[in-house]
Design an enzyme around this catalytic site. Structure first.
Site, PDB file in Angstrom:
ATOM      1  N   GLU A 121     -19.542 -43.276  -7.503  1.00 13.47           N
ATOM      2  CA  GLU A 121     -19.845 -42.499  -8.707  1.00 13.47           C
ATOM      3  C   GLU A 121     -19.104 -43.017  -9.917  1.00 13.47           C
ATOM      4  O   GLU A 121     -18.040 -43.906  -9.767  1.00 13.47           O
ATOM      5  CB  GLU A 121     -19.640 -40.924  -8.828  1.00 13.47           C
ATOM      6  CG  GLU A 121     -20.880 -40.294  -8.621  1.00 13.47           C
ATOM      7  CD  GLU A 121     -21.563 -40.070  -9.983  1.00 13.47           C
ATOM      8  OE1 GLU A 121     -21.750 -41.077 -10.659  1.00 13.47           O
ATOM      9  OE2 GLU A 121     -22.126 -38.973 -10.209  1.00 13.47           O
ATOM     10  N   ASP A 122     -19.572 -42.830 -11.173  1.00 10.85           N
ATOM     11  CA  ASP A 122     -18.774 -43.190 -12.259  1.00 10.85           C
ATOM     12  C   ASP A 122     -17.720 -42.038 -12.618  1.00 10.85           C
ATOM     13  O   ASP A 122     -16.485 -42.485 -12.650  1.00 10.85           O
ATOM     14  CB  ASP A 122     -19.710 -43.381 -13.592  1.00 10.85           C
ATOM     15  CG  ASP A 122     -20.729 -42.122 -13.652  1.00 10.85           C
ATOM     16  OD1 ASP A 122     -20.733 -41.195 -13.043  1.00 10.85           O
ATOM     17  OD2 ASP A 122     -21.241 -42.385 -14.873  1.00 10.85           O
TER      18      ASP A 122
ATOM     19  N   ASP B 126     -17.132 -34.489 -12.766  1.00 13.58           N
ATOM     20  CA  ASP B 126     -16.800 -33.700 -13.745  1.00 13.58           C
ATOM     21  C   ASP B 126     -16.743 -32.311 -13.330  1.00 13.58           C
ATOM     22  O   ASP B 126     -15.893 -32.004 -12.405  1.00 13.58           O
ATOM     23  CB  ASP B 126     -17.879 -33.886 -14.853  1.00 13.58           C
ATOM     24  CG  ASP B 126     -17.773 -32.942 -16.175  1.00 13.58           C
ATOM     25  OD1 ASP B 126     -16.420 -32.896 -16.415  1.00 13.58           O
ATOM     26  OD2 ASP B 126     -18.807 -32.577 -16.853  1.00 13.58           O
TER      27      ASP B 126
ATOM     28  N   PHE C  70     -14.561 -36.551 -23.426  1.00 14.82           N
ATOM     29  CA  PHE C  70     -15.735 -36.982 -23.024  1.00 14.82           C
ATOM     30  C   PHE C  70     -15.388 -38.816 -23.146  1.00 14.82           C
ATOM     31  O   PHE C  70     -15.184 -39.362 -24.338  1.00 14.82           O
ATOM     32  CB  PHE C  70     -16.784 -36.729 -23.960  1.00 14.82           C
ATOM     33  CG  PHE C  70     -18.151 -37.328 -23.761  1.00 14.82           C
ATOM     34  CD1 PHE C  70     -18.930 -36.666 -22.592  1.00 14.82           C
ATOM     35  CD2 PHE C  70     -18.723 -38.283 -24.289  1.00 14.82           C
ATOM     36  CE1 PHE C  70     -20.135 -36.798 -22.343  1.00 14.82           C
ATOM     37  CE2 PHE C  70     -20.016 -38.764 -23.813  1.00 14.82           C
ATOM     38  CZ  PHE C  70     -20.551 -38.210 -22.674  1.00 14.82           C
TER      39      PHE C  70
ATOM     40  N   ARG D 187     -22.501 -48.218 -22.110  1.00 16.37           N
ATOM     41  CA  ARG D 187     -22.030 -48.644 -20.841  1.00 16.37           C
ATOM     42  C   ARG D 187     -21.485 -49.852 -20.626  1.00 16.37           C
ATOM     43  O   ARG D 187     -21.020 -49.933 -19.689  1.00 16.37           O
ATOM     44  CB  ARG D 187     -23.605 -48.261 -20.048  1.00 16.37           C
ATOM     45  CG  ARG D 187     -24.217 -47.045 -20.119  1.00 16.37           C
ATOM     46  CD  ARG D 187     -25.443 -47.056 -18.979  1.00 16.37           C
ATOM     47  NE  ARG D 187     -26.381 -46.116 -19.355  1.00 16.37           N
ATOM     48  CZ  ARG D 187     -26.054 -44.848 -18.836  1.00 16.37           C
ATOM     49  NH1 ARG D 187     -24.873 -44.643 -17.999  1.00 16.37           N
ATOM     50  NH2 ARG D 187     -27.018 -43.912 -18.921  1.00 16.37           N
TER      51      ARG D 187
END
Ligand code: IMP
Ligand code: MG
Length: 174
Positions: free
Chosen positions: A97-98, A101, A150, A163
């Site tokens: 996963e990036d 959260d 963010f 990205r």
């Protein structure tokens, strides 16, 4: 439109940490074959860079998911936009996963994939925002813990942009 982006984790630091993670994963999976599940689109950049440095045999599959809107937040369900191409039965699966959260996406995915009979199932994430966690999920490999900001770059987007940035940055919203 151009947004101002400040660097949170420079490219060199990301590269060095990915090397460390790859060494650790290669050690942990010695004698096995790692079946990487890349969660689109955010984890493509990280998945590729990590995979290039693994010394154990690697296979790839891809999954695309999207979180439901706020009205269904409590259900913790995510919508599968693209499922895996191959069975994971008996495979040593590593979900990449990036960022984690709230933890809802990964907790749902982990339960779903566990039910498909993998030999083992672990999670590797580039970034973790522990302050935002709503659902506990066990993550074996974490690149960096970051504050509740963010972030973009290294696969992460803001309105599908950024990205491709080689570092992790914070968008300064005006
Ligand atoms: P979770 O289910 O709340 O853990 O959602 C994780 C997903 O939300 C990630 O895979 C990202 O797509 C997205 N996300 C969370 N935080 C950020 C961020 O700071 N920048 C970009 N995307 C984010
Ligand atoms: Mg994502």
């Amino acid at each position: 439109m151009t947004d101002k982006i400040s660097v949170l984790i420079p490219e060199e630091a990301v590269t060095q940490r990915i090397n460390e993670l790859a060494d650790q994963i290669s050690k942990d999976y010695e004698g096995k074959q790692v079946h990487i599940i890349c969660i689109l689109k955010g984890s493509i950049v990280f998945s590729c860079d990590l995979a290039k440095r693994l010394t154990v045999p690697v296979t790839f599959d891809f999954m695309s998911v999207s979180s439901y809107g706020n009205e269904t937040v409590s259900s913790g369900r995510v919508r599968i936009l693209k499922d895996l191409d191959e069975s994971i039965q008996g495979k040593d699966v590593l979900i990449i996963e990036d960022i984690i959260d709230s933890g809802r996406t990964l907790s749902y995915l982990k339960d779903l994939l566990s039910s498909r009979g993998p030999a083992s199932l672990n999670i590797c994430t580039l970034l973790d925002k522990p302050d935002r966690r709503e659902t506990e999920v066990e993550v074996k490999y974490v690149g960096f813990e970051i504050p509740d900001k963010f972030v973009v770059g290294y696969g992460l987007d803001y309105n599908q942009l950024y990205r491709n940035l080689p570092y992790v940055g914070v968008v300064e919203l005006n």
